[in-house]
Motif scaffolding. Structure first.
Motif, mmCIF file in Angstrom:
data_model
loop_
_atom_site.group_PDB
_atom_site.id
_atom_site.type_symbol
_atom_site.label_atom_id
_atom_site.label_comp_id
_atom_site.label_asym_id
_atom_site.label_seq_id
_atom_site.Cartn_x
_atom_site.Cartn_y
_atom_site.Cartn_z
ATOM 1 N N SER A 33 49.358 12.689 4.853
ATOM 2 C CA SER A 33 50.060 11.428 4.657
ATOM 3 C C SER A 33 49.974 10.904 3.228
ATOM 4 O O SER A 33 48.943 10.986 2.577
ATOM 5 C CB SER A 33 49.527 10.378 5.628
ATOM 6 O OG SER A 33 48.175 10.093 5.343
ATOM 7 N N SER A 35 52.152 7.604 0.880
ATOM 8 C CA SER A 35 53.219 6.609 0.825
ATOM 9 C C SER A 35 53.178 5.928 -0.529
ATOM 10 O O SER A 35 52.110 5.691 -1.086
ATOM 11 C CB SER A 35 53.078 5.580 1.955
ATOM 12 O OG SER A 35 51.882 4.844 1.790
ATOM 13 N N THR A 37 55.695 5.188 -4.365
ATOM 14 C CA THR A 37 56.835 5.571 -5.187
ATOM 15 C C THR A 37 56.396 6.065 -6.558
ATOM 16 O O THR A 37 55.325 5.719 -7.054
ATOM 17 C CB THR A 37 57.796 4.378 -5.411
ATOM 18 O OG1 THR A 37 57.066 3.314 -6.016
ATOM 19 C CG2 THR A 37 58.419 3.916 -4.110
ATOM 20 N N ASN A 50 60.613 8.356 -3.411
ATOM 21 C CA ASN A 50 59.794 7.796 -2.325
ATOM 22 C C ASN A 50 58.905 8.903 -1.783
ATOM 23 O O ASN A 50 59.383 9.831 -1.139
ATOM 24 C CB ASN A 50 60.680 7.221 -1.215
ATOM 25 C CG ASN A 50 61.434 6.014 -1.698
ATOM 26 O OD1 ASN A 50 60.853 5.078 -2.227
ATOM 27 N ND2 ASN A 50 62.744 6.034 -1.548
ATOM 28 N N LYS A 52 56.364 10.803 0.510
ATOM 29 C CA LYS A 52 55.999 10.836 1.929
ATOM 30 C C LYS A 52 54.966 11.912 2.224
ATOM 31 O O LYS A 52 54.289 11.860 3.233
ATOM 32 C CB LYS A 52 57.235 11.097 2.783
ATOM 33 C CG LYS A 52 58.295 10.031 2.672
ATOM 34 C CD LYS A 52 59.520 10.420 3.460
ATOM 35 C CE LYS A 52 60.632 9.408 3.217
ATOM 36 N NZ LYS A 52 61.898 9.837 3.773
ATOM 37 N N SER A 75 58.779 13.884 -1.629
ATOM 38 C CA SER A 75 59.479 13.345 -0.461
ATOM 39 C C SER A 75 59.842 14.467 0.508
ATOM 40 O O SER A 75 60.088 14.228 1.682
ATOM 41 C CB SER A 75 60.740 12.598 -0.893
ATOM 42 O OG SER A 75 61.564 13.445 -1.654
#
Length: 171
Positions: A33, A35, A37, A50, A52, A75
């Motif tokens: 995981s 998260s 930018t 973004n 991910k 991403s």
């Protein structure tokens, strides 16, 4: 009585076959995981990735063959492609949009931003204290990466992540 035994036997066989079958299914290399930018101000405007997915790999760097750890933020899901690589230099071949951070030790960490399907690239360095770990073991890294070189026309990074070692390369 016979129907009951047959029914129990069928159930037991079904469970056994299902369990054995599930253990034969290969697991795919998946991302851990992440998260956040990565933003880069290009000549044609801002590029925002973004993030991910994150991957942790370890192996010799291309310059002096010193063993390093590398974080790859993207991403796209690149786990299977990275896992299939034979050499460390291959680990970022399919990075089309994202950030690679080489943890080399010393006063700077190296990073490489890539965006717009690799049409925009930027390499830089940052102080290692911008990478704050909540977990730092040989097999797992978790924490936050915060780089803001935007005033100098470079990348701005804000990513939270938690990853385990995907692959260790011998060469």
């Amino acid at each position: 009585m016979r129907t009951c035994r047959t029914s129990r036997l069928k159930t037991a066989l079904t469970i056994t076959v299902t369990t054995v079958g599930a253990s034969l299914i290969p697991t795919t290399a998946s991302a851990d995981s992440a998260s956040g930018t990565v933003t880069y101000q290009s000549k044609s405007g801002p590029i925002v990735v973004n993030v991910k997915n994150v991957y942790l790999v370890k192996g010799p760097n291309s310059m002096d063959k010193k063993v390093i750890r590398r974080l790859i933020f993207t991403s796209a899901d690149l786990g299977a492609k990275i896992k299939a690589c034979a050499e460390m230099s291959c680990s970022d071949n399919d990075l089309r949009e994202g950030l690679e951070v080489d943890l080399v030790g010393g006063p700077r960490m190296n990073y490489w931003f890539v965006g717009n399907d690799q049409r925009v690239q930027y390499s830089g360095t940052a102080p290692p204290e911008l990478l704050k770990f909540t977990t730092d073991t040989p097999q797992r890294l978790a924490g936050k990466l915060s780089i803001d070189d935007s005033k100098a026309g470079r990348a701005k990074v804000a990513i939270d992540f938690d990853t385990t070692m995907l692959k260790e390369f011998a060469k």
